[in-house]
Motif scaffolding. Sequence first.
Motif, PDB file in Angstrom:
ATOM      1  N   ALA A 147       0.211  11.266  17.453  1.00 58.45           N
ATOM      2  CA  ALA A 147       0.953  12.096  16.308  1.00 58.45           C
ATOM      3  C   ALA A 147       2.305  11.561  15.980  1.00 58.45           C
ATOM      4  O   ALA A 147       2.771  10.651  16.787  1.00 58.45           O
ATOM      5  N   ALA A 148       2.734  11.797  14.630  1.00 59.60           N
ATOM      6  CA  ALA A 148       3.787  11.055  14.061  1.00 59.60           C
ATOM      7  C   ALA A 148       4.171  11.603  12.716  1.00 59.60           C
ATOM      8  O   ALA A 148       3.235  12.139  12.025  1.00 59.60           O
ATOM      9  N   MET A 149       5.269  11.249  12.428  1.00 52.16           N
ATOM     10  CA  MET A 149       5.634  11.211  10.946  1.00 52.16           C
ATOM     11  C   MET A 149       5.107   9.974  10.104  1.00 52.16           C
ATOM     12  O   MET A 149       5.567   9.118  10.584  1.00 52.16           O
ATOM     13  N   TYR A 150       4.438  10.235   9.263  1.00 57.16           N
ATOM     14  CA  TYR A 150       3.683   9.067   8.630  1.00 57.16           C
ATOM     15  C   TYR A 150       4.538   8.935   7.127  1.00 57.16           C
ATOM     16  O   TYR A 150       4.544   9.763   6.454  1.00 57.16           O
ATOM     17  N   ALA A 151       4.864   7.655   6.745  1.00 58.07           N
ATOM     18  CA  ALA A 151       5.256   7.403   5.428  1.00 58.07           C
ATOM     19  C   ALA A 151       3.755   6.861   4.896  1.00 58.07           C
ATOM     20  O   ALA A 151       3.274   6.081   5.401  1.00 58.07           O
ATOM     21  N   THR A 152       3.616   7.404   3.669  1.00 58.28           N
ATOM     22  CA  THR A 152       2.194   7.084   2.957  1.00 58.28           C
ATOM     23  C   THR A 152       2.545   6.406   1.621  1.00 58.28           C
ATOM     24  O   THR A 152       3.450   6.926   0.836  1.00 58.28           O
ATOM     25  N   VAL A 153       1.604   5.686   0.945  1.00 56.20           N
ATOM     26  CA  VAL A 153       1.641   5.182  -0.142  1.00 56.20           C
ATOM     27  C   VAL A 153       0.233   5.076  -0.754  1.00 56.20           C
ATOM     28  O   VAL A 153      -0.756   4.658   0.100  1.00 56.20           O
ATOM     29  N   LEU A 154      -0.020   5.354  -1.831  1.00 56.74           N
ATOM     30  CA  LEU A 154      -1.226   5.364  -2.659  1.00 56.74           C
ATOM     31  C   LEU A 154      -1.255   3.827  -3.313  1.00 56.74           C
ATOM     32  O   LEU A 154      -0.574   3.535  -3.936  1.00 56.74           O
ATOM     33  N   VAL A 155      -2.481   3.224  -3.143  1.00 59.14           N
ATOM     34  CA  VAL A 155      -2.718   2.061  -3.553  1.00 59.14           C
ATOM     35  C   VAL A 155      -3.781   1.822  -4.482  1.00 59.14           C
ATOM     36  O   VAL A 155      -4.920   2.766  -4.147  1.00 59.14           O
ATOM     37  N   GLN A 156      -3.918   0.842  -5.324  1.00 60.64           N
ATOM     38  CA  GLN A 156      -5.310   0.842  -5.970  1.00 60.64           C
ATOM     39  C   GLN A 156      -5.876  -0.442  -6.292  1.00 60.64           C
ATOM     40  O   GLN A 156      -4.952  -1.395  -6.656  1.00 60.64           O
ATOM     41  N   GLY A 157      -6.958  -0.977  -5.936  1.00 60.29           N
ATOM     42  CA  GLY A 157      -7.611  -2.062  -6.234  1.00 60.29           C
ATOM     43  C   GLY A 157      -8.965  -2.249  -5.211  1.00 60.29           C
ATOM     44  O   GLY A 157      -9.114  -1.423  -4.423  1.00 60.29           O
ATOM     45  N   ALA A 158      -9.750  -3.402  -5.601  1.00 62.06           N
ATOM     46  CA  ALA A 158     -11.047  -3.648  -4.871  1.00 62.06           C
ATOM     47  C   ALA A 158     -10.581  -3.865  -3.341  1.00 62.06           C
ATOM     48  O   ALA A 158      -9.709  -4.797  -3.289  1.00 62.06           O
ATOM     49  N   VAL A 159     -11.518  -3.509  -2.645  1.00 65.96           N
ATOM     50  CA  VAL A 159     -11.713  -4.292  -1.412  1.00 65.96           C
ATOM     51  C   VAL A 159     -12.984  -4.984  -1.093  1.00 65.96           C
ATOM     52  O   VAL A 159     -14.119  -4.457  -1.122  1.00 65.96           O
ATOM     53  N   LEU A 160     -13.085  -6.308  -1.053  1.00 67.32           N
ATOM     54  CA  LEU A 160     -13.883  -7.242  -1.032  1.00 67.32           C
ATOM     55  C   LEU A 160     -14.101  -7.955   0.184  1.00 67.32           C
ATOM     56  O   LEU A 160     -13.200  -8.256   0.846  1.00 67.32           O
ATOM     57  N   GLU A 218     -16.536   3.877  -4.746  1.00 65.61           N
ATOM     58  CA  GLU A 218     -17.029   2.156  -4.505  1.00 65.61           C
ATOM     59  C   GLU A 218     -15.703   1.134  -4.264  1.00 65.61           C
ATOM     60  O   GLU A 218     -14.841   1.049  -5.164  1.00 65.61           O
ATOM     61  N   MET A 219     -15.665   1.075  -2.988  1.00 67.28           N
ATOM     62  CA  MET A 219     -14.716   0.063  -2.653  1.00 67.28           C
ATOM     63  C   MET A 219     -14.612  -1.164  -3.279  1.00 67.28           C
ATOM     64  O   MET A 219     -13.251  -1.682  -3.441  1.00 67.28           O
ATOM     65  N   THR A 220     -15.562  -1.884  -3.955  1.00 68.17           N
ATOM     66  CA  THR A 220     -15.441  -2.904  -4.658  1.00 68.17           C
ATOM     67  C   THR A 220     -14.876  -2.731  -5.821  1.00 68.17           C
ATOM     68  O   THR A 220     -14.693  -3.758  -6.791  1.00 68.17           O
ATOM     69  N   SER A 221     -14.634  -1.642  -6.601  1.00 70.04           N
ATOM     70  CA  SER A 221     -14.407  -1.360  -7.944  1.00 70.04           C
ATOM     71  C   SER A 221     -12.741  -1.563  -8.079  1.00 70.04           C
ATOM     72  O   SER A 221     -11.996  -1.221  -6.816  1.00 70.04           O
ATOM     73  N   LYS A 222     -12.163  -2.075  -9.137  1.00 70.17           N
ATOM     74  CA  LYS A 222     -10.901  -2.621  -9.461  1.00 70.17           C
ATOM     75  C   LYS A 222      -9.963  -1.397  -9.161  1.00 70.17           C
ATOM     76  O   LYS A 222      -8.646  -1.120  -9.201  1.00 70.17           O
ATOM     77  N   ASN A 223     -10.592  -0.145  -9.484  1.00 60.15           N
ATOM     78  CA  ASN A 223      -9.980   1.189  -9.592  1.00 60.15           C
ATOM     79  C   ASN A 223      -9.969   1.952  -8.305  1.00 60.15           C
ATOM     80  O   ASN A 223      -9.802   3.170  -8.140  1.00 60.15           O
ATOM     81  N   TYR A 224     -10.392   1.476  -7.474  1.00 62.91           N
ATOM     82  CA  TYR A 224     -10.653   2.158  -6.172  1.00 62.91           C
ATOM     83  C   TYR A 224      -9.311   2.340  -5.502  1.00 62.91           C
ATOM     84  O   TYR A 224      -8.139   1.668  -5.527  1.00 62.91           O
ATOM     85  N   ARG A 225      -9.035   3.516  -5.015  1.00 60.69           N
ATOM     86  CA  ARG A 225      -7.714   4.384  -4.522  1.00 60.69           C
ATOM     87  C   ARG A 225      -7.907   4.448  -3.103  1.00 60.69           C
ATOM     88  O   ARG A 225      -8.813   5.000  -2.753  1.00 60.69           O
ATOM     89  N   MET A 226      -6.963   4.179  -2.536  1.00 59.23           N
ATOM     90  CA  MET A 226      -6.721   4.548  -1.095  1.00 59.23           C
ATOM     91  C   MET A 226      -5.339   4.778  -0.632  1.00 59.23           C
ATOM     92  O   MET A 226      -4.755   4.407  -1.379  1.00 59.23           O
ATOM     93  N   TYR A 227      -5.199   5.361   0.609  1.00 63.05           N
ATOM     94  CA  TYR A 227      -3.526   5.454   1.302  1.00 63.05           C
ATOM     95  C   TYR A 227      -3.505   4.422   2.089  1.00 63.05           C
ATOM     96  O   TYR A 227      -4.211   4.238   3.025  1.00 63.05           O
ATOM     97  N   LEU A 228      -2.366   4.087   2.356  1.00 63.31           N
ATOM     98  CA  LEU A 228      -1.613   3.445   3.611  1.00 63.31           C
ATOM     99  C   LEU A 228      -0.691   4.302   4.082  1.00 63.31           C
ATOM    100  O   LEU A 228       0.106   4.894   3.513  1.00 63.31           O
ATOM    101  N   TRP A 229      -1.002   4.362   5.432  1.00 64.06           N
ATOM    102  CA  TRP A 229       0.268   5.091   6.407  1.00 64.06           C
ATOM    103  C   TRP A 229       0.769   4.365   7.410  1.00 64.06           C
ATOM    104  O   TRP A 229       0.329   3.387   7.992  1.00 64.06           O
ATOM    105  N   THR A 230       2.023   4.438   7.618  1.00 58.10           N
ATOM    106  CA  THR A 230       2.786   3.817   8.559  1.00 58.10           C
ATOM    107  C   THR A 230       3.563   5.043   9.453  1.00 58.10           C
ATOM    108  O   THR A 230       4.262   5.730   8.856  1.00 58.10           O
TER     109      THR A 230
END
Length: 171
Positions: free
Chosen positions: A102-115, A154-166
């Motif tokens: 459990a934690a306080m997470y800093a998050t950011v939305l990123v966009q791009g293909a995952v190949l 679709e992860m391979t799409s250039k418009n694919y969106r995901m979050y990163l948490w720290t």
Amino acid sequence: MNSPASTFETALIEYGTFMVAGVTAPASEQSVFSDWWQELYKKLEQGENGTAKLAAVEKLQRVGVIMPDADDAGATYTAGFIVPGGIKDVVALGLTGVMVPAAMYATVLVQGAVLAGETPHHIKEGFEHLHTEFLPSKRLVPTGVHLEVYGPGEMTSKNYRMYLWTATTSA
């Protein structure tokens, strides 16, 4: 490539402890994490219940987990799924279990293909933004736990969106 850092969508969220079932290995900045995902799906397909295992994870949240290893000398990466049933789900899938604190997470939305076989630059840029811009502005420091929270689509799409948490703590 992402637009300028000023357009990053960031937030702070509190999130409780959760279990991830996946494959885990030592990691470094040179690691190609897509290899872990290929290994994960290969492992799930093996054995007589392969089809059932793949069906079981289809609706689960995909996450990549970077955590300090036991002696803090390095890190591990886990490619896996958040499992609501905890260790019993980990065992049923025949995978490794990782407890994410459990934690306080800093998050950011990123966009791009995952190949496969490539390091996604938008992921690196997103974490860099969190660590050099967002966390210092909030007087927070990373704990060493980082998540890639994969979205639908679709992860391979250039418009694919995901979050990163720290995971963070006060400076």
